[in-house]
Write a protein that holds these residues in place. Sequence first.
Motif, PDB file in Angstrom:
ATOM      1  N   GLU A   7       3.731  18.225 -12.782  1.00 32.00           N
ATOM      2  CA  GLU A   7       4.851  18.804 -13.526  1.00 32.00           C
ATOM      3  C   GLU A   7       4.539  18.880 -15.017  1.00 32.00           C
ATOM      4  O   GLU A   7       4.896  19.859 -15.679  1.00 32.00           O
ATOM      5  CB  GLU A   7       6.105  17.952 -13.286  1.00 32.00           C
ATOM      6  CG  GLU A   7       6.649  18.064 -11.869  1.00 32.00           C
ATOM      7  CD  GLU A   7       7.861  17.175 -11.650  1.00 32.00           C
ATOM      8  OE1 GLU A   7       8.216  16.456 -12.607  1.00 32.00           O
ATOM      9  OE2 GLU A   7       8.443  17.230 -10.553  1.00 32.00           O
ATOM     10  N   MET A   8       3.876  17.828 -15.507  1.00 28.86           N
ATOM     11  CA  MET A   8       3.490  17.847 -16.914  1.00 28.86           C
ATOM     12  C   MET A   8       2.499  18.975 -17.188  1.00 28.86           C
ATOM     13  O   MET A   8       2.586  19.672 -18.207  1.00 28.86           O
ATOM     14  CB  MET A   8       2.891  16.500 -17.308  1.00 28.86           C
ATOM     15  CG  MET A   8       2.546  16.377 -18.786  1.00 28.86           C
ATOM     16  SD  MET A   8       4.001  16.526 -19.855  1.00 28.86           S
ATOM     17  CE  MET A   8       4.878  15.024 -19.377  1.00 28.86           C
ATOM     18  N   GLU A   9       1.569  19.154 -16.226  1.00 30.23           N
ATOM     19  CA  GLU A   9       0.588  20.238 -16.377  1.00 30.23           C
ATOM     20  C   GLU A   9       1.279  21.600 -16.341  1.00 30.23           C
ATOM     21  O   GLU A   9       0.966  22.496 -17.137  1.00 30.23           O
ATOM     22  CB  GLU A   9      -0.454  20.143 -15.261  1.00 30.23           C
ATOM     23  CG  GLU A   9      -1.554  21.181 -15.348  1.00 30.23           C
ATOM     24  CD  GLU A   9      -2.418  21.025 -16.587  1.00 30.23           C
ATOM     25  OE1 GLU A   9      -3.024  22.026 -17.016  1.00 30.23           O
ATOM     26  OE2 GLU A   9      -2.470  19.900 -17.145  1.00 30.23           O
ATOM     27  N   GLN A  36       0.831  -1.213   0.000  1.00 30.16           N
ATOM     28  CA  GLN A  36       0.000   0.000   0.000  1.00 30.16           C
ATOM     29  C   GLN A  36       0.862   1.259   0.000  1.00 30.16           C
ATOM     30  O   GLN A  36       0.577   2.223  -0.724  1.00 30.16           O
ATOM     31  CB  GLN A  36      -0.926  -0.010   1.223  1.00 30.16           C
ATOM     32  CG  GLN A  36      -1.922   1.140   1.231  1.00 30.16           C
ATOM     33  CD  GLN A  36      -2.814   1.101   2.459  1.00 30.16           C
ATOM     34  OE1 GLN A  36      -2.333   0.929   3.580  1.00 30.16           O
ATOM     35  NE2 GLN A  36      -4.118   1.240   2.240  1.00 30.16           N
ATOM     36  N   SER A  37       1.940   1.231   0.816  1.00 24.75           N
ATOM     37  CA  SER A  37       2.841   2.394   0.855  1.00 24.75           C
ATOM     38  C   SER A  37       3.493   2.619  -0.502  1.00 24.75           C
ATOM     39  O   SER A  37       3.612   3.759  -0.972  1.00 24.75           O
ATOM     40  CB  SER A  37       3.913   2.194   1.937  1.00 24.75           C
ATOM     41  OG  SER A  37       3.320   2.093   3.214  1.00 24.75           O
ATOM     42  N   GLU A  38       3.935   1.507  -1.125  1.00 25.73           N
ATOM     43  CA  GLU A  38       4.554   1.623  -2.433  1.00 25.73           C
ATOM     44  C   GLU A  38       3.565   2.159  -3.465  1.00 25.73           C
ATOM     45  O   GLU A  38       3.916   3.013  -4.297  1.00 25.73           O
ATOM     46  CB  GLU A  38       5.098   0.272  -2.872  1.00 25.73           C
ATOM     47  CG  GLU A  38       5.785   0.293  -4.233  1.00 25.73           C
ATOM     48  CD  GLU A  38       6.973   1.224  -4.287  1.00 25.73           C
ATOM     49  OE1 GLU A  38       7.308   1.696  -5.401  1.00 25.73           O
ATOM     50  OE2 GLU A  38       7.581   1.499  -3.219  1.00 25.73           O
ATOM     51  N   GLN A  39       2.348   1.668  -3.399  1.00 26.17           N
ATOM     52  CA  GLN A  39       1.318   2.172  -4.323  1.00 26.17           C
ATOM     53  C   GLN A  39       1.029   3.646  -4.054  1.00 26.17           C
ATOM     54  O   GLN A  39       0.831   4.420  -5.000  1.00 26.17           O
ATOM     55  CB  GLN A  39       0.053   1.334  -4.183  1.00 26.17           C
ATOM     56  CG  GLN A  39       0.156  -0.064  -4.786  1.00 26.17           C
ATOM     57  CD  GLN A  39      -1.175  -0.777  -4.812  1.00 26.17           C
ATOM     58  OE1 GLN A  39      -2.185  -0.279  -4.309  1.00 26.17           O
ATOM     59  NE2 GLN A  39      -1.196  -1.975  -5.413  1.00 26.17           N
ATOM     60  N   ARG A  54       4.021   9.898  -6.966  1.00 28.75           N
ATOM     61  CA  ARG A  54       4.931  10.202  -8.071  1.00 28.75           C
ATOM     62  C   ARG A  54       4.159  10.473  -9.360  1.00 28.75           C
ATOM     63  O   ARG A  54       4.507  11.382 -10.133  1.00 28.75           O
ATOM     64  CB  ARG A  54       5.920   9.045  -8.278  1.00 28.75           C
ATOM     65  CG  ARG A  54       6.998   8.955  -7.212  1.00 28.75           C
ATOM     66  CD  ARG A  54       8.121   8.035  -7.665  1.00 28.75           C
ATOM     67  NE  ARG A  54       7.676   6.648  -7.768  1.00 28.75           N
ATOM     68  CZ  ARG A  54       7.744   5.759  -6.790  1.00 28.75           C
ATOM     69  NH1 ARG A  54       8.254   6.107  -5.606  1.00 28.75           N
ATOM     70  NH2 ARG A  54       7.346   4.501  -6.980  1.00 28.75           N
ATOM     71  N   LYS A  55       3.108   9.695  -9.552  1.00 31.93           N
ATOM     72  CA  LYS A  55       2.293   9.901 -10.748  1.00 31.93           C
ATOM     73  C   LYS A  55       1.606  11.262 -10.705  1.00 31.93           C
ATOM     74  O   LYS A  55       1.588  11.993 -11.712  1.00 31.93           O
ATOM     75  CB  LYS A  55       1.254   8.784 -10.849  1.00 31.93           C
ATOM     76  CG  LYS A  55       0.395   8.859 -12.104  1.00 31.93           C
ATOM     77  CD  LYS A  55      -0.584   7.705 -12.164  1.00 31.93           C
ATOM     78  CE  LYS A  55      -1.448   7.789 -13.416  1.00 31.93           C
ATOM     79  NZ  LYS A  55      -2.430   6.667 -13.484  1.00 31.93           N
ATOM     80  N   LEU A  56       1.066  11.581  -9.508  1.00 33.39           N
ATOM     81  CA  LEU A  56       0.422  12.896  -9.376  1.00 33.39           C
ATOM     82  C   LEU A  56       1.433  14.017  -9.565  1.00 33.39           C
ATOM     83  O   LEU A  56       1.129  15.034 -10.208  1.00 33.39           O
ATOM     84  CB  LEU A  56      -0.249  13.009  -7.994  1.00 33.39           C
ATOM     85  CG  LEU A  56      -1.477  12.128  -7.758  1.00 33.39           C
ATOM     86  CD1 LEU A  56      -1.948  12.251  -6.313  1.00 33.39           C
ATOM     87  CD2 LEU A  56      -2.607  12.497  -8.712  1.00 33.39           C
TER      88      LEU A  56
END
Length: 271
Positions: free
Chosen positions: A133-135, A117-120, A126-128
């Motif tokens: 950053e992409m935004e 769960q922590s890794e997810q 990181r995805k957010l």
Amino acid sequence: AALPKATILDLSCNNLISLPSDFCSLMHLVKLDLSKNRLQQLPLDFGRLVNLQHLDLLNNRLVTLPVSFAQLKNLKWLDLKDNPLDPVLAKVAGDCLDEKQCKQAAVKVLQHMRAIQSEQDRQRQRKLQAEREMEKKREAEQRAKEAQEREVRKREKAEEKERRRREYDAQKAAKQEMEKKTKKETVQTRKPASGSRPAQPPRHKHSWSRSVLRVLLFMLFCVFCTLAACKLTELQRQPLCVSVNTLYEDVLAALQNHKTLQNMLQQNSQQ
């Protein structure tokens, strides 16, 4: 009606393939036996059963557990034997041959699921972060694009203004040239031909006649002045004035004789 508040539930040996969608609303469950069924997976929100302490999943078809399994903080006993578990999960769970091993299985599986769960969560963060950053990058690119478009419009506007100015200057110069040409043609049209120009007396003759007249008038003025001086001043006894006075009297006598002769001729003509 008392089922939602049940604390112990035995569903073993029922050939269950899956659990009902509202099964995880039984949040009062403390002991749950799902052994000897055909369950391939548990509900994704299985972690809502936060009061669960004893869970028997013996002899099912489970490969993995839902990530929400990490929320079963009160779980003390767990049996996952005889399931085609993922090798990593099977190694973590170990055997459940006695009370001690089943309790260890509950602790180790919870730790493992919490790590997952922590890794997810980290991956999600990181995805957010990457999405943010992409935004931001897209926004920066959009701002740069808009700034570039504004610069292009500004340059085009300046070029258009310069083009209009050059056109205006060219039209103004053409208009002045046309007016100059028209004026020149008008002057040439009004200019008389050299053959039809009236004869004019030479300017040098006109100037010479005026000069002679001025000299005569000056001499006459001098004569009158001399005569006045010889008649009215004490200079009349001087030899020059005596000669002037004599000449003046002779001229008067001649004029009188000429006038008397004219009267006589006039009388004869009348007779």
